[in-house]
Design an enzyme around this catalytic site. Structure first.
Site, PDB file in Angstrom:
ATOM      1  N   HIS A  51       0.245  33.172 -65.445  1.00  0.00           N
ATOM      2  CA  HIS A  51       0.959  32.145 -66.206  1.00  0.00           C
ATOM      3  C   HIS A  51       2.234  31.658 -65.515  1.00  0.00           C
ATOM      4  O   HIS A  51       2.605  30.487 -65.607  1.00  0.00           O
ATOM      5  CB  HIS A  51       1.299  32.655 -67.618  1.00  0.00           C
TER       6      HIS A  51
ATOM      7  N   LYS B 185       6.428  29.874 -60.459  1.00  0.00           N
ATOM      8  CA  LYS B 185       7.829  30.200 -60.211  1.00  0.00           C
ATOM      9  C   LYS B 185       8.094  30.551 -58.746  1.00  0.00           C
ATOM     10  O   LYS B 185       9.252  30.624 -58.317  1.00  0.00           O
ATOM     11  CB  LYS B 185       8.259  31.378 -61.093  1.00  0.00           C
TER      12      LYS B 185
END
Length: 521
Positions: free
Chosen positions: A373, A377
């Site tokens: 998920h 990043k």
């Protein structure tokens, strides 16, 4: 005229009583012959003529009916009658045809051989009777000498035996197909192996009605150094079986070979596929009687191939899992989040997926995809990703791009888990009321995977220590999630959280990274 050619009926169709009567004792290993005739003497002389008949090492057992009602009663209660010697004219001129129609159309029995006998030829056209009522033979009583009656019944028994053999093979083949399909649904090696033992027991005793408890069996994998028992039934111990195998009780077979060894009370199937030797050894507490070894071998060969495919699938899943966690580990190392965060999110997600009734395949998919998920990043600068204070508007705009960056990273893959990961990466920050990002989706427009991981991620983030916050008190977490039902979270999933809260806490503790969260009071 010889005794063999002695007439059973004279030219007028009357009985010849010149011979003495005898009987045949009932035995389970006999062929059942039903005599349907309204004359008692016909029954007597027919039994006399056939009393010494034997076919395939089995004698005859005679059943008698004197009218249509008695015939129907016997036929409905005895499902293994091989031959019916059926008189046409009894209480009515077509009584026998009524019985034939009952056999074929009502009982739907096309195995039993029907031999129609009549003392009044010409009453009903022979061709029409044979075609309409599926009659196997049509004889006038005057032509039935002892020799001809013998050959007629013998031929009928041969046909019945062959039909039953085909039926048994069909049933057995259906069992093999059903058994193979059943065990292919198993996801783990152990459950698959247990299914193999259960299904092979069914095949071995498909006639005898014996139970699994009446066999001892092991399904094992053999390597050069050890034997790994996948499943076993009965009293045999793993230690005893390993000793027997390592002492040469079972010899290896060549690569890509399969072999079935059969004894009266033992069956051993050995296969060597892709360098892995698999041994299936079954011992019965009774002899394996009437076992079609071809069907057993077919099942065992299918089992060995299916087991090899399961091994390959396990290897692929393990490889896929390693790749997922390697990618996630890289992202975690940059964000300095706890190492078990993605693992906990995966377990929370599967828990909710199972509770709301997603299919096993979907539950497994969300379990493997959920850790991805936050993979986006990895592209966010450290100064933003690990900033201890509040982000500026510009920094927050940049941070939010991790959703689309993650989606773009994963969506090019054709693997289902990666495709699911792309959906989750893109949608796990969407809110039920449409206030989330990046697309502002709402309600069920958000994929169920995204909705599940959204709640799982927030729960774990609130319960964990981060660079910008301390862990929340569990009571505060519960209150927040409850307040966000219908706003941030899918109300159905909030209900699951409320119902399975202790399981969430158990997962949190099981994969603890020395989190200093406060337990609920």
């Amino acid at each position: 005229m010889s005794e063999q050619d002695m007439l059973v009926f004279d030219d007028a169709g009357n009985l010849n009583h010149s011979a003495e009567s005898s009987s045949v004792d009932y035995s389970p290993s006999t062929w059942k012959v039903l005599i349907v005739d309204d004359e008692d003497g016909v029954h007597t002389i027919t039994k006399l003529a056939l009393n010494r008949v034997s076919f395939a090492h089995k004698g005859l057992t005679f059943l008698s009916a004197y009218n249509v009602a008695q015939a129907k009663e016997i036929l409905s209660s005895e499902d293994d009658i091989a031959v019916v010697l059926l008189d046409v004219v009894m209480e009515t001129e077509e009584a026998g045809l009524e019985v034939a129609e009952y056999i074929r159309d009502v009982l739907n029995n096309h195995r039993i051989r029907i031999i129609l006998r009549t003392g009044q030829p010409g009453t009903v056209p022979e061709k029409e009777i044979i075609e309409q009522y599926d009659i196997n033979d049509y004889r006038e009583k005057t032509e039935l000498t002892k020799r001809k009656l013998y050959s007629t019944v013998y031929t009928a028994l041969r046909s019945y035996r062959d039909i039953m053999a085909l039926e048994t093979h069909r049933i057995g083949l259906e069992k093999v197909i059903a058994a193979t399909a059943s065990i292919l649904k198993k996801k783990s090696m152990e459950s698959f192996a247990q299914g193999v033992l259960e299904q092979i027991s069914s095949l071995l005793y498909m006639k005898g009605g014996m139970m699994l408890s009446e066999i001892e069996g092991v399904l094992a994998e053999k390597s050069a150094d050890d034997v790994h028992v996948l499943a076993q039934v009965g009293d045999i111990s793993e230690k005893a079986y390993k000793e027997a195998m390592t002492q040469g009780g079972v010899h290896t077979v060549r690569d890509s070979d399969q072999e079935l060894r059969y004894q009266e009370e033992n069956i051993c199937h050995i296969s060597n596929i892709n360098g892995v030797e698999t041994i299936l050894n079954i011992t019965g507490k009774q002899e394996f009687k009437d076992v079609d070894m071809h069907l057993v071998e077919l099942f065992c060969n299918n089992m060995a191939i299916a087991l090899d495919n399961l091994r390959l699938n396990d290897s692929l899943r393990s490889t896929q899992k390693e790749i997922v966690y390697a990618i996630c580990g890289l992202a975690e190392s940059r964000s300095k989040e706890t190492g078990n965060h993605v693992r906990r999110v995966a377990h929370y997600s599967r828990l909710m997926a199972e509770d709301i009734g997603l299919s096993p395949a979907q539950c497994e998919e969300v379990f493997y995809a959920a850790p991805l998920h936050d993979v986006g990043k990895i592209s966010i600068p450290d100064s933003v990703l690990n900033k201890p204070g509040k982000l500026t508007d510009e920094e927050w705009t940049l941070m939010k791009t991790h959703t689309t960056l993650g989606e773009n990273c994963l969506k090019c893959s054709h693997q289902p888990v990666m495709q699911a990961g792309a959906i989750i990466a893109s949608q796990h920050h969407e809110n039920w009321d449409g206030s989330g990002y990046p697309q502002g989706l709402s309600g069920t427009d958000i994929h169920i995977y995204g909705r599940i991981v959204a709640l799982a991620d927030v729960f774990d983030a609130l319960a964990s220590k981060r660079c910008y916050k301390e862990p929340w008190h569990m009571n505060d977490i519960v209150t927040y999630i409850r307040e966000q039902s219908g706003a941030k979270f899918d109300p159905q999933l909030v209900e699951v959280f409320e119902r399975r809260r202790e399981d969430f806490i158990r997962i949190l503790e099981e994969y603890d990274d020395s989190l200093s969260y406060l337990s609920a009071v």
